[in-house]
Write a protein that holds these residues in place. Structure first.
Motif, PDB file in Angstrom:
ATOM      1  N   PRO A 150       0.807  -1.228   0.000  1.00  0.00           N
ATOM      2  CA  PRO A 150       0.000   0.000   0.000  1.00  0.00           C
ATOM      3  C   PRO A 150       0.838   1.275   0.000  1.00  0.00           C
ATOM      4  N   LEU A 151       2.032   1.234   0.582  1.00  0.00           N
ATOM      5  CA  LEU A 151       2.896   2.415   0.558  1.00  0.00           C
ATOM      6  C   LEU A 151       3.390   2.683  -0.864  1.00  0.00           C
ATOM      7  N   LEU A 152       3.750   1.625  -1.584  1.00  0.00           N
ATOM      8  CA  LEU A 152       4.133   1.785  -2.988  1.00  0.00           C
ATOM      9  C   LEU A 152       2.940   2.228  -3.828  1.00  0.00           C
ATOM     10  N   LYS A 159      -5.944   0.853 -15.915  1.00  0.00           N
ATOM     11  CA  LYS A 159      -4.838   1.793 -16.102  1.00  0.00           C
ATOM     12  C   LYS A 159      -5.238   3.233 -15.790  1.00  0.00           C
ATOM     13  N   HIS A 160      -6.546   3.544 -15.792  1.00  0.00           N
ATOM     14  CA  HIS A 160      -6.997   4.906 -15.508  1.00  0.00           C
ATOM     15  C   HIS A 160      -7.043   5.215 -14.015  1.00  0.00           C
ATOM     16  N   VAL A 161      -6.991   4.178 -13.144  1.00  0.00           N
ATOM     17  CA  VAL A 161      -7.120   4.402 -11.701  1.00  0.00           C
ATOM     18  C   VAL A 161      -5.832   5.015 -11.172  1.00  0.00           C
ATOM     19  N   ALA A 201      -2.878  -0.523 -11.230  1.00  0.00           N
ATOM     20  CA  ALA A 201      -2.864  -1.425 -12.376  1.00  0.00           C
ATOM     21  C   ALA A 201      -1.455  -1.910 -12.678  1.00  0.00           C
ATOM     22  N   TYR A 202      -0.486  -0.982 -12.637  1.00  0.00           N
ATOM     23  CA  TYR A 202       0.890  -1.347 -12.963  1.00  0.00           C
ATOM     24  C   TYR A 202       1.547  -2.114 -11.828  1.00  0.00           C
ATOM     25  N   LEU A 203       1.243  -1.728 -10.592  1.00  0.00           N
ATOM     26  CA  LEU A 203       1.841  -2.413  -9.449  1.00  0.00           C
ATOM     27  C   LEU A 203       1.294  -3.839  -9.319  1.00  0.00           C
ATOM     28  N   ILE A 204      -0.016  -3.972  -9.493  1.00  0.00           N
ATOM     29  CA  ILE A 204      -0.626  -5.299  -9.371  1.00  0.00           C
ATOM     30  C   ILE A 204      -0.213  -6.193 -10.534  1.00  0.00           C
ATOM     31  N   ALA A 264      -4.078 -12.647 -16.771  1.00  0.00           N
ATOM     32  CA  ALA A 264      -4.520 -11.809 -15.659  1.00  0.00           C
ATOM     33  C   ALA A 264      -3.745 -10.494 -15.621  1.00  0.00           C
ATOM     34  N   ALA A 265      -2.435 -10.547 -15.824  1.00  0.00           N
ATOM     35  CA  ALA A 265      -1.619  -9.331 -15.778  1.00  0.00           C
ATOM     36  C   ALA A 265      -2.011  -8.360 -16.887  1.00  0.00           C
TER      37      ALA A 265
END
Length: 568
Positions: free
Chosen positions: A349-351, A525-527, A358-361, A516-517
């Motif tokens: 969550p800090l990152l 990607k808009h979030v 979207a990119y982190l997940i 999935a990725a």
């Protein structure tokens, strides 16, 4: 007459009226931050989530002593193991919705008290039948804990950045319970009788009952209607029947009764959905699925649970049957991965405050492909280190999906629906895990049986062949009863066949992870990063760069603005 103009200038309400509205917009853009009381309350809530997985893992260690003492039949052993998970999954939606109506803290305290009582019943159960009853009560009580705690967190932590960190700590509680379960349970069983592992939950639940009223505020939906008992019954029967059918198919193959029960669960689920669409005040608001963040992340959680649950089976079986470890040794091999997973769920969550979810997940999911690529190359002579390292990489990379994904799901729902949305994250995990063991387990099993049929040594009896085809553990048991040369040949063939099955399973998992990725990266990607651009349109109205199309109307109510925010 000359003094009339000054009188007009003194009456300036119109010059000041924008200020309260401006203040309200500022409040909406900067929600109140949680203080020490809320963080202390989070620690209490995390204890509840820890006990959910703790109770599951300690039972696996205690089962041999339970079997020796209570002498349960084979069927009773299965019910002792499974009834808890069946009822936790079955009652999740009901308890999440019930908490929205009667109060989430109230339901949590009822569940905690019931969990303590059921733990006492299990600890001192004189027969297998009473232990099954106690485990069933534990399952019903346990189903109140996860949705209530997660929904309360969304109320206590209104600042999106703080809420993300809090949910990460909440998610880490599950893996921490998985770590402590084998370790603490092993120590307790070395010193005391099997019932002592159940008594560990009692002081934790008593502590929760004491501190919860002091640290955790109550919340319920004042506009919620009456609880629809028909919908509640349909949801429980649908989930329990579906999970039961999947587990029985996994154990015994495609037999008639499990298939009928599983299909009945699907039919009941369709009836449940149809009923919700026609109710004025639905038991579960299906309009939540119209939110792209909510629906996308639920699918993502199901897919990962499908892979995660089945991979645990393959990893533990490889360590025990191929590498020759005891169950306790295999459990200790998994501890590094679980420690890493706990840290990852807390740090993610800090990152997420700097990187778009979207990119982190999706990046985390891509990282999980690495250990499965390693597993696709395993052979019978492979070192257990490969599995230990691979499982640790999985734990490192799954944190963003579990913590940020959960945050996206609960953050997509209005506050009055938080209990219902929180329950859906746990239903996704239960259904995905059961589906994974059934479907993904069948993939490896098919490869195992086909290869064993081609490589098993000649001279085996029909009964020995059938037993060996069940699984690698059964094959090794059969091999130990055969003459040394013949037994060694069967054991080698079974281990090779299992390794081949795990290789194919890993390749299938890699394909699912790639899909999935890509899907999560494209649809979300808009979030924006957590807490960024909090005032804006919903997630279907933002452009691809993440910029909100227009600020919210300052004359709108705070509730309207909350419903219009993007998921974070």
């Amino acid at each position: 007459m000359n003094r009339l103009p000054p009188v007009r200038r003194v009456c300036r309400p119109t010059l000041h009226t924008p200020k309260p509205e401006d203040s309200r917009v500022t409040i909406e853009e900067a929600p109140p931050r949680a203080g020490r009381r809320e963080w202390a309350g989070l620690a209490a809530l995390a204890l509840a989530t820890l006990m959910i997985t703790f109770d599951m893992f300690v039972l696996l260690l205690a089962l041999p002593e339970i079997t020796a003492d209570l002498r349960p039949s084979t069927v009773e052993q299965l019910w002792i193991l499974d009834i808890y998970g069946f009822l936790v999954g079955g009652f999740l939606i009901t308890m999440g919705t019930l908490g929205d109506r009667i109060g989430r803290r109230k339901l949590l305290m009822i569940g905690a008290a019931s969990f303590a009582v059921a733990s006492l019943l299990c600890a001192f159960a004189p027969t297998a039948e009473l232990l099954i009853v106690g485990r069933a009560l534990l399952g019903i009580a346990g189903s109140t804990l996860a949705p209530s705690t997660l929904a309360l967190i969304t109320n206590m932590f209104q600042d999106p950045k703080q809420r993300g960190v809090a949910i990460g700590i909440w998610a880490g509680g599950f893996t921490l319970g998985s770590i402590l379960g084998p370790v603490v349970g092993g120590v307790m069983l070395a010193q005391f009788w099997w019932g002592s592992v159940f008594l560990l939950a009692v002081p934790v639940m008593v502590l929760l009952l004491v501190v919860c009223p002091l640290l955790v505020p109550e919340f319920r939906n004042p506009d919620a209607g009456k609880l629809d008992l028909t919908s509640a019954l349909l949801s429980v029967l649908a989930i329990v029947a579906f999970i039961y059918g999947l587990k029985e198919v996994t154990r015994h193959g495609w037999q008639v009764l499990p298939i009928i029960v599983g299909v009945a669960g699907i039919v009941l689920a369709l009836v449940f959905v149809r009923r919700q669409l026609h109710l004025t005040d639905p038991f579960m608001d299906l309009r939540l699925f119209d939110n792209r963040s909510f629906s996308t992340m639920l699918v993502g959680l199901v897919l990962y649970a499908l892979i995660g649950g089945s991979s645990m089976y393959y990893i533990t079986q490889f360590l025990q049957s191929v590498s020759g470890m005891t169950p306790l040794m295999a459990a200790f091999c998994l501890l590094p991965g679980m420690v890493v997973a706990t840290i990852s769920a807390t740090v993610a969550p800090l990152l997420g405050q700097r990187i778009r979810p979207a990119y982190l997940i999706s990046g985390g999911i891509a990282g999980i492909i690495i250990p499965f690529a390693m597993f696709s190359q395993l052979g019978t002579d492979s070192s257990p280190t490969t599995l230990i390292v691979g499982f640790a990489i999985m734990g490192l990379c799954e944190g963003p999906l579990l913590s940020l994904g959960t945050n996206l799901v609960v953050g997509s729902a209005p506050p009055e629906k938080a209990g219902s949305s929180a329950s859906m994250t746990q239903v996704a995990n239960e259904a995905g895990s059961s589906l994974g063991v059934a479907v993904m387990g069948s993939v490896g099993a098919a490869v195992y049986v086909a290869q064993l049929d081609d490589t098993a040594p000649a001279g085996l009896s029909g009964d020995a062949v059938e037993a060996a085809r069940e699984n690698v553990a059964s094959a090794l048991t059969v091999a130990s009863d055969l003459p040394p040369q013949l037994g060694d040949q069967l054991a080698t063939a079974a281990k090779d066949a299992f390794a081949s099955g795990m290789n194919v399973f890993a390749i299938v998992c890699m394909a699912i992870l790639v899909v999935a990725a890509v899907v999560i990266a494209a649809l979300l990607k808009h979030v924006p990063p957590t807490g960024a651009e909090e005032a804006g349109t919903d997630d279907t109205g933002a452009d691809d760069t993440g910029e909100a199309s227009a600020p919210a109307d300052p004359s709108a109510s705070s509730t309207d603005q909350a419903d219009a925010r993007p998921a974070n």
